[in-house]
Design a protein around this motif. Structure first.
Motif, PDB file in Angstrom:
ATOM      1  N   ALA A  14      76.304 -54.616  24.999  1.00 43.27           N
ATOM      2  CA  ALA A  14      75.998 -53.624  26.085  1.00 43.27           C
ATOM      3  C   ALA A  14      74.519 -53.131  25.544  1.00 43.27           C
ATOM      4  O   ALA A  14      73.663 -52.836  26.436  1.00 43.27           O
ATOM      5  CB  ALA A  14      76.909 -52.505  26.167  1.00 43.27           C
ATOM      6  N   ALA A  15      74.138 -52.793  24.427  1.00 41.69           N
ATOM      7  CA  ALA A  15      72.950 -52.396  24.038  1.00 41.69           C
ATOM      8  C   ALA A  15      71.534 -53.284  24.391  1.00 41.69           C
ATOM      9  O   ALA A  15      70.667 -52.753  24.908  1.00 41.69           O
ATOM     10  CB  ALA A  15      72.727 -52.036  22.573  1.00 41.69           C
ATOM     11  N   GLY A  16      71.916 -54.549  24.149  1.00 41.04           N
ATOM     12  CA  GLY A  16      71.077 -55.492  24.542  1.00 41.04           C
ATOM     13  C   GLY A  16      70.842 -55.533  26.034  1.00 41.04           C
ATOM     14  O   GLY A  16      69.743 -55.480  26.423  1.00 41.04           O
ATOM     15  N   ARG A  66      65.161 -58.739  36.965  1.00 37.97           N
ATOM     16  CA  ARG A  66      64.112 -58.195  37.717  1.00 37.97           C
ATOM     17  C   ARG A  66      64.642 -57.733  39.045  1.00 37.97           C
ATOM     18  O   ARG A  66      63.935 -56.765  39.403  1.00 37.97           O
ATOM     19  CB  ARG A  66      63.455 -59.749  38.107  1.00 37.97           C
ATOM     20  N   ARG A  67      65.705 -58.169  39.405  1.00 41.61           N
ATOM     21  CA  ARG A  67      66.449 -57.507  40.603  1.00 41.61           C
ATOM     22  C   ARG A  67      66.965 -56.203  40.533  1.00 41.61           C
ATOM     23  O   ARG A  67      67.201 -55.549  41.411  1.00 41.61           O
ATOM     24  CB  ARG A  67      67.328 -58.584  41.122  1.00 41.61           C
ATOM     25  N   ASN A  68      67.197 -55.640  39.097  1.00 41.75           N
ATOM     26  CA  ASN A  68      68.202 -54.814  38.827  1.00 41.75           C
ATOM     27  C   ASN A  68      67.453 -53.728  37.599  1.00 41.75           C
ATOM     28  O   ASN A  68      67.996 -53.730  36.744  1.00 41.75           O
ATOM     29  CB  ASN A  68      69.544 -55.149  38.436  1.00 41.75           C
ATOM     30  N   PRO A  69      66.219 -53.371  38.177  1.00 40.22           N
ATOM     31  CA  PRO A  69      65.736 -52.707  37.041  1.00 40.22           C
ATOM     32  C   PRO A  69      66.407 -51.480  36.325  1.00 40.22           C
ATOM     33  O   PRO A  69      66.109 -51.018  35.375  1.00 40.22           O
ATOM     34  CB  PRO A  69      64.246 -52.039  37.624  1.00 40.22           C
ATOM     35  N   ASP A  70      67.378 -50.994  37.149  1.00 49.49           N
ATOM     36  CA  ASP A  70      68.156 -49.750  36.643  1.00 49.49           C
ATOM     37  C   ASP A  70      69.613 -50.221  36.028  1.00 49.49           C
ATOM     38  O   ASP A  70      70.175 -49.508  35.585  1.00 49.49           O
ATOM     39  CB  ASP A  70      68.455 -48.906  37.826  1.00 49.49           C
ATOM     40  N   LEU A  71      69.606 -51.657  35.843  1.00 51.97           N
ATOM     41  CA  LEU A  71      70.778 -52.029  35.189  1.00 51.97           C
ATOM     42  C   LEU A  71      71.227 -51.405  33.960  1.00 51.97           C
ATOM     43  O   LEU A  71      70.421 -50.916  32.740  1.00 51.97           O
ATOM     44  CB  LEU A  71      70.741 -53.361  34.950  1.00 51.97           C
ATOM     45  N   ARG A  72      72.539 -50.939  33.859  1.00 49.98           N
ATOM     46  CA  ARG A  72      73.052 -50.380  32.668  1.00 49.98           C
ATOM     47  C   ARG A  72      74.509 -50.645  32.694  1.00 49.98           C
ATOM     48  O   ARG A  72      75.283 -50.675  33.601  1.00 49.98           O
ATOM     49  CB  ARG A  72      72.566 -48.783  32.615  1.00 49.98           C
ATOM     50  N   PHE A  73      74.813 -50.925  31.262  1.00 45.81           N
ATOM     51  CA  PHE A  73      76.537 -51.007  31.268  1.00 45.81           C
ATOM     52  C   PHE A  73      77.148 -50.106  30.114  1.00 45.81           C
ATOM     53  O   PHE A  73      76.500 -49.728  29.300  1.00 45.81           O
ATOM     54  CB  PHE A  73      76.665 -52.481  30.604  1.00 45.81           C
ATOM     55  N   GLU A  74      78.269 -49.700  30.600  1.00 42.99           N
ATOM     56  CA  GLU A  74      79.135 -48.743  29.822  1.00 42.99           C
ATOM     57  C   GLU A  74      80.479 -49.438  29.309  1.00 42.99           C
ATOM     58  O   GLU A  74      81.297 -49.577  30.368  1.00 42.99           O
ATOM     59  CB  GLU A  74      79.313 -47.375  30.385  1.00 42.99           C
ATOM     60  N   VAL A  75      80.707 -49.675  28.089  1.00 42.60           N
ATOM     61  CA  VAL A  75      81.702 -50.266  27.523  1.00 42.60           C
ATOM     62  C   VAL A  75      82.902 -49.533  27.746  1.00 42.60           C
ATOM     63  O   VAL A  75      82.818 -48.451  27.537  1.00 42.60           O
ATOM     64  CB  VAL A  75      81.962 -51.006  26.036  1.00 42.60           C
ATOM     65  N   ILE A  76      83.958 -49.915  28.416  1.00 40.88           N
ATOM     66  CA  ILE A  76      85.140 -49.206  28.615  1.00 40.88           C
ATOM     67  C   ILE A  76      86.356 -49.583  27.611  1.00 40.88           C
ATOM     68  O   ILE A  76      86.974 -48.731  27.069  1.00 40.88           O
ATOM     69  CB  ILE A  76      85.645 -49.236  30.120  1.00 40.88           C
ATOM     70  N   GLN A  92      75.763 -49.678  36.393  1.00 39.74           N
ATOM     71  CA  GLN A  92      74.805 -48.513  36.618  1.00 39.74           C
ATOM     72  C   GLN A  92      75.320 -47.796  37.879  1.00 39.74           C
ATOM     73  O   GLN A  92      75.126 -46.691  38.230  1.00 39.74           O
ATOM     74  CB  GLN A  92      73.586 -48.789  36.740  1.00 39.74           C
ATOM     75  N   THR A  93      75.999 -48.603  38.840  1.00 42.56           N
ATOM     76  CA  THR A  93      76.560 -48.147  40.291  1.00 42.56           C
ATOM     77  C   THR A  93      78.283 -47.624  39.884  1.00 42.56           C
ATOM     78  O   THR A  93      78.579 -46.939  41.073  1.00 42.56           O
ATOM     79  CB  THR A  93      76.712 -49.009  41.360  1.00 42.56           C
ATOM     80  N   GLY A  94      78.482 -47.998  38.869  1.00 37.39           N
ATOM     81  CA  GLY A  94      80.127 -47.368  38.576  1.00 37.39           C
ATOM     82  C   GLY A  94      81.064 -48.130  38.862  1.00 37.39           C
ATOM     83  O   GLY A  94      82.268 -48.179  38.765  1.00 37.39           O
ATOM     84  N   GLN A  95      80.663 -49.385  39.282  1.00 40.35           N
ATOM     85  CA  GLN A  95      81.542 -50.601  39.653  1.00 40.35           C
ATOM     86  C   GLN A  95      82.173 -51.275  38.375  1.00 40.35           C
ATOM     87  O   GLN A  95      81.281 -51.420  37.389  1.00 40.35           O
ATOM     88  CB  GLN A  95      80.999 -51.783  40.384  1.00 40.35           C
ATOM     89  N   PRO A  96      83.334 -51.432  38.210  1.00 34.24           N
ATOM     90  CA  PRO A  96      84.220 -51.966  37.146  1.00 34.24           C
ATOM     91  C   PRO A  96      83.855 -53.514  37.102  1.00 34.24           C
ATOM     92  O   PRO A  96      83.740 -53.921  38.079  1.00 34.24           O
ATOM     93  CB  PRO A  96      85.707 -51.567  37.219  1.00 34.24           C
TER      94      PRO A  96
END
Length: 120
Positions: A14-16, A66-76, A92-96
């Motif tokens: 996720a950090a990567g 490139r298409r998702n500059p705000d991409l971010r993952f949170e491990v559940i 980043q949108t909250g989608q699982p």
């Protein structure tokens, strides 16, 4: 891989992604990796969602970043299997979502991205 190792891996994974550093992301994958993703089916013409080989995977993810500059993952959660793990996370949108990753010699040789829904 035990649960502690799997959790450490998932946090680094996720950090990567959160760093958007493609070189860092790619360090986990074997040259012969095969990756399946419903998003790849939309991004890569003629792929049917299957990406074969490290260079094709790199190109796919470069386009995705490139298409998702705000991409971010949170491990559940992280689940451990015989030769692989499942990383359950939110984007980043909250989608699982979940990644199913199979390892050989410490590298991912097969992966599958899945998308969830907030609906049960």
């Amino acid at each position: 891989m035990d649960h502690a190792e799997a959790r450490r891996f998932a946090e680094e994974w996720a950090a990567g992604w959160n760093s958007h550093d493609l070189d860092r992301i790619m360090t986990h994958y074997a040259s012969e990796v095969v990756f399946r993703s419903p998003l790849a089916a939309r991004i890569i013409d003629g792929s049917d969602g299957v990406v074969r080989g490290i260079q094709a995977l790199r190109a796919y993810w470069a386009e995705g970043l490139r298409r998702n500059p705000d991409l971010r993952f949170e491990v559940i959660a992280v689940y451990v299997g015989l030769d692989g793990i499942v990383i359950n996370y939110r984007d980043q949108t909250g989608q699982p979502a979940a990644e199913v990753l199979v390892f050989r010699d410490g590298l991912i040789v097969s992966g599958m991205a899945t998308r969830g829904s907030d609906e049960l």
